[in-house]
Design a protein around this motif. Structure first.
Motif, short mmCIF file in Angstrom:
data_model
loop_
_atom_site.label_atom_id
_atom_site.label_comp_id
_atom_site.label_asym_id
_atom_site.label_seq_id
_atom_site.Cartn_x
_atom_site.Cartn_y
_atom_site.Cartn_z
N TYR A 124 72.57 -33.16 -20.24
CA TYR A 124 71.64 -32.06 -20.51
C TYR A 124 72.42 -30.74 -20.67
O TYR A 124 72.17 -29.97 -21.59
N TYR A 170 64.76 -29.32 -25.52
CA TYR A 170 64.49 -30.75 -25.46
C TYR A 170 64.99 -31.45 -26.73
O TYR A 170 65.52 -32.56 -26.67
N PHE A 179 68.65 -31.75 -26.44
CA PHE A 179 68.90 -32.77 -25.41
C PHE A 179 68.78 -34.17 -26.01
O PHE A 179 69.62 -35.05 -25.77
N VAL A 193 65.53 -32.50 -16.39
CA VAL A 193 65.19 -31.56 -17.46
C VAL A 193 63.93 -30.77 -17.08
O VAL A 193 63.91 -29.54 -17.20
#
Lengths: 37, 522
Positions: B111, B159, B162, B386
């Motif tokens: 991440y 996101y 990621f 996350v």
């Protein structure tokens, strides 16, 4: 930076560069054979 | 006969060393190291260099040796390797650390790596251009991550990046060692060196600002103002912990990479090359970019405040401000974040290798199936990291897996190697096919100094913070359940690995009882 700091930094950098250079010199002059069992 | 005798290995020695060096070179070289060194000045380098010689290099050689030795018996992860070093029931369970630690670190590391990718894109696109103060960039960073007042930390942009980083790691993991990790390392590492040298050259040639020069920044790492800081255990813990973290020793990844070596393939010279490459990147490039640039633009006092603000403040808040004030700043800013991303990727792609090899070798699950299974489980485990980041899930995992137990495993393996396997056997095993005769003094260092130093560090670290962390001292009550969730993840993974070992040793005991010497397998 004082003179001593320059010397301190230079010595450490020189040792690291010398060891790295020595290792790769030995590795490249020996050959680059594959691995694997 | 071992079922892994015909498994492929590293295609080239250069690829092996780049992969090993890439495993070591990570975000910590550019962000963690300067942040740890600056508060103590040049005095920090004394325990750092001592730990490098007395702990880092010996542990690296031990891990390469344990890995090659275990690999000869068909074991690519530490439970099987430790079982071959010390024939006791407990030894394979000690090896759990060598799978658990890298996997749990990988869960949050990917991440963080994705932030660098996201920021590289934002620098190319110039989306944060115009935010010219450190405070504004801190806000940009918070917004990028989606940190807000609600319980969930989410932003679609973070996101998205990621997912890209995760998929990239999953694809590399699913490929064979020579077609996946080795190929990526062979291109990514030279690219990383070039980017690092470009950035270091740019910083060192920046003109003075308001009487400040880049040498004022270098002085923050190399000038010794106060030797008495060496009397505090904190600087020793920080410097020694950094050596573990930067070399990725005490984690289990080096063992797995080394398990692909042939019986008489050199490990002493290659191991030293991997260490010195990492030190070149950390001590020379890592100390030349972030801190000197920050001191030049912000001054010493503000840079110290930024560094005190956490590992990521210098890289993600301060440097983007500096790039905006620099000629061709967008180019250099992009170089910086791509550099961080490559450093992260070459480390993260090693983190699930021990788990993958455990499933493949001990539980006999085919590689593709194992890779898919790991990807699914890891993706699920990444969600709390996350989504609940602001509640401390990542910090909790980092402390136990990437800080404390890493040192514990390092100490355990030093004792197992030097005393239970035996230093004489270890020394002989290490020198099989060696291209470098290690000086005899290292025999005594590895036998006496390394295990004692590592155990002392465990005790120091435990005294320093373990009880407070365990009891969650100073944690806001609303964050307590999230920290328990992080601990449940660790315990769940531990339980699975313990079951896996029990199941594997029970299901095919002959494989584990194999007494054929490494290299003599038909």
């Amino acid at each position: 930076m004082t003179l001593l700091s320059w010397i301190y930094m230079s010595v450490v950098w020189t040792v690291i560069l010398a060891v790295t250079g020595y290792c790769f010199y030995r590795i490249f002059t020996k050959g680059n054979n594959g691995s694997g069992r | 006969m071992s079922h892994r005798v015909h498994r492929e290995g590293w295609a080239t020695r250069f690829g092996l060393i780049m992969a090993m060096a890439g495993n070591a070179v990570g975000l910590g070289n550019f962000l963690r190291f300067p942040g740890k060194a600056m508060p103590y000045g040049g005095a920090f380098m004394v325990p750092y260099l001592l730990a490098l010689c007395l702990l880092g290099i010996p542990l690296m050689w031990m891990e390469w040796t344990i890995g090659r030795h275990g690999g000869g018996y068909g074991h690519g992860s530490t439970p099987g390797m430790f079982d071959k070093l010390w024939r006791r029931r407990i030894s394979k369970y000690i090896g759990i650390f060598g799978i658990l630690l890298p996997a749990m670190v990988g869960i949050y590391y990917i991440y963080i790596e994705s932030w660098a990718l996201g920021y590289a894109w934002n620098t190319i696109a110039g989306t944060y251009w115009g935010k010219t103060s450190h405070g504004e960039m801190a806000e940009v960073f918070g917004k990028y991550l989606g940190i807000g007042s609600g319980p969930v930390t989410f932003s679609a942009e973070a996101y998205f990046f990621f997912l890209i980083a995760f998929c990239l790691n999953a694809v590399i993991m699913s490929l064979s060692i020579s077609k996946g990790i080795e190929v990526v390392a062979k291109y990514a590492m030279p690219a990383l060196f070039i980017l690092g040298i470009i950035l270091a050259g740019r910083v060192l040639t920046l003109p003075s600002i308001e009487g400040r020069s880049v040498t004022d920044g270098l002085a923050q790492i190399w000038r010794v103002d106060d030797w008495s800081v060496l009397l505090s255990s904190k600087v020793w813990i920080a410097a020694t912990g950094q050596i573990f973290f930067t070399l990725s020793v005490g984690l289990g990844m080096v063992h797995s990479y080394a398990s692909y070596l042939k019986k008489r393939e050199d490990i002493t010279l290659s191991g030293l090359a991997a260490v010195s490459t990492n030190e070149f990147v950390e001590v020379i490039l890592g100390s030349t970019i972030a801190i000197p640039a920050a001191v030049l633009f912000f001054g010493v006092i503000q840079t110290k405040e930024i560094v005190a603000g956490g590992t990521f403040a210098i890289g993600f808040h301060a440097l983007p401000v500096i790039f905006q004030q620099m000629p061709a700043g967008q180019f250099f800013g992009t170089c910086w974040f791509i550099l961080l991303f490559l450093a992260g990727l070459t480390s993260s792609m090693a983190m699930f290798t021990p788990l993958l090899l455990f499933l493949e070798d001990e539980l006999r699950i085919p590689r593709k199936k194992a890779a898919v299974g790991i990807s699914v489980v890891v993706f699920i485990l990444m969600q709390p990291v996350v989504l609940f980041m602001q509640h401390g899930v990542m910090d909790e995992l980092d402390y136990w897996m990437g800080d404390f137990f890493l040192v514990v495993f390092g100490a355990l393996e030093a004792v197992v190697f030097a005393w239970l396997f035996g230093m004489d056997r270890g020394w002989k095993e290490m020198h099989l096919g060696a291209d470098l005769q290690v000086p005899g003094v290292f025999y005594y260092i590895m036998k006496y100094v390394t295990p004692v130093y590592a155990v002392v560090l465990v005790v120091w670290s435990a005294q320093d913070s373990v009880l407070d962390k365990l009891l969650m001292k100073g944690v806001a009550p609303e964050n307590v359940p999230y920290l328990w969730l992080a601990r449940a993840m660790i315990l769940g993974m531990t339980a699975f690995l313990a079951w896996g070992i029990w199941h594997a040793w029970r299901s095919h005991p002959k494989f584990f009882e194999d007494t054929t010497l490494p290299g003599e397998l038909p």
